[in-house]
Design an enzyme around this catalytic site. Structure first.
Site, short mmCIF file in Angstrom:
data_model
loop_
_atom_site.label_atom_id
_atom_site.label_comp_id
_atom_site.label_asym_id
_atom_site.label_seq_id
_atom_site.Cartn_x
_atom_site.Cartn_y
_atom_site.Cartn_z
N SER A 208 0.83 -1.20 0.00
CA SER A 208 0.00 0.00 0.00
C SER A 208 0.87 1.26 0.00
CB SER A 208 -0.95 -0.04 1.20
OG SER A 208 -1.95 0.94 1.08
N HIS B 132 -7.61 -5.58 -0.10
CA HIS B 132 -6.39 -4.80 0.06
C HIS B 132 -5.35 -5.54 0.91
CE1 HIS B 132 -4.18 -1.10 -0.38
NE2 HIS B 132 -4.10 -0.90 0.92
N ASP C 12 -9.84 -5.25 -4.37
CA ASP C 12 -9.31 -4.15 -3.55
C ASP C 12 -10.22 -2.92 -3.67
OD1 ASP C 12 -7.77 -2.21 -2.27
OD2 ASP C 12 -5.89 -3.07 -2.99
#
Length: 260
Positions: free
Chosen positions: A98, A241, A213
Site C-alpha cells: 500500500s 487490500h 481491492d
C-alpha cells in the site's frame, strides 16, 4: 531481534530483524496506518525457509519515534536509505504494501534502486493514493475520531471474512500511530503522484494486487505494470487490500519463488 536506527536528529526507527544469518534478505515496508507487525504471517514462515526478514516501522508509526514533520515520500525514502546504510544491506528484495509500496517506489527512483535486487509491490498506493474525496473523509475522521477512522479502514480492507479478534488486533496496530502522522500521510497520499518514478525502476518487479481491492483499485496495478518495464502482475482473486494475509500461503510461496 529488535533495535533502533537513528535516521535524523532525535528520530529513531524501530527495526525488527528476524533470522539475521539468513542467506537472502527481504525488507518489508508496511502500509498506512499500520506497522511491521502486519507481516506477522510472513515472519512466521519465511525465516524458516532461510530468509532474513527485516521489518521497518516508518517514522510516526508502530514503535518508531513520532516527530511532527517528515511525512512526505522523499523524507520517508531517505529514512529507508539510512537504515539500508547503517545495516549495510545489499542485494535485498524490497517489499512494500500500500503506502509502503509508494515509499518503495520513491526509494527506487530517488536512489537508483540502491542495494535492491528485486522489488515487490503489494496492493501499492501508486501511481496515485487517495482521491480528494476519500482523503477528506479520512482526514476529518483522523482529526476528530481516529478510532472510527480505523474501523472504516478495516471495513474496506479485506475481501475475505475476518474474525472479531483479528479485527481488534488490526485495529490496535493502527492506533499505535500518532494522530498527526496518520493525518499527514493522508495528505501525502492525496497530493503526491508517482508517475515519473515508475519509469526509473529497472530491477525485476513483482506486482501483487487483490482483484477486489476497494482501497486501491486493481486498475492501478495494471497501470504500474504497464509503466514498470521489467514487471509482472499476479492478480489475487480472493483478496481485497490485504493479499499478504487473505491469501498468505499463496503470497509466501510466490514471494519465495520470485526471489529464488
Amino acid at each position: 531481534m529488535g533495535y533502533y536506527v537513528t535516521v535524523e536528529s532525535s528520530v529513531k526507527l524501530y527495526v525488527e530483524d528476524i533470522n539475521p544469518e539468513g542467506s537472502k534478505i527481504i525488507v518489508f515496508l508496511h502500509g498506512w496506518p499500520l506497522s511491521h507487525k502486519q507481516f506477522e504471517y510472513q515472519f512466521n514462515v519465511l525465516p524458516a525457509m532461510g530468509y532474513r526478514c527485516i521489518g521497518i516501522d516508518w517514522r510516526g508509526f508502530g514503535k518508531s519515534d513520532k516527530p511532527e514533520s517528515g511525512y512526505n515520500f522523499n523524507r520517508l525514502a531517505d529514512d529507508i536509505r539510512t537504515v539500508v546504510d547503517v545495516l549495510q544491506l545489499d542485494n535485498f528484495t524490497l517489499v512494500g504494501h500500500s503506502t509502503g509500496g509508494a515509499i518503495a517506489i520513491r526509494y527506487m527512483s530517488r536512489y537508483n534502486s540502491f542495494g535492491v535486487s528485486n522489488l515487490v509491490l503489494v496492493d501499492a498506493a501508486a501511481p496515485i493514493g487517495f482521491t480528494p474525496e476519500t482523503a477528506t473523509r479520512f482526514l476529518t475522521l483522523a482529526l476528530n475520531d481516529r478510532p472510527k477512522m480505523m474501523r472504516e479502514v478495516i471495513d474496506s480492507f479485506f475481501f475475505q471474512y475476518i474474525t472479531s479478534s483479528f479485527s481488534e488486533w488490526f485495529f490496535q496496530l493502527g492506533l499505535q500511530a500518532a494522530g498527526w502522522s496518520t493525518a499527514a500521510i493522508i495528505i501525502t497520499l492525496r497530493d503526491e503522484k508517482l508517475y515519473a518514478d515508475l519509469q526509473k525502476i529497472l530491477v525485476p518487479t513483482l506486482i501483487v494486487h487483490g482483484v477486489h481491492d476497494k482501497v486501491i483499485p486493481f486498475a492501478q496495478a495494471q497501470e504500474i505494470n504497464q509503466k514498470i518495464k521489467n514487471s509482472q502482475l499476479v492478480p489475487f482473486h480472493y483478496s481485497g487490500h490485504g493479499s499478504f494475509w487473505e491469501e498468505r500461503d499463496k503470497f509466501n510461496q510466490l514471494l519465495g519463488q520470485f526471489i529464488g
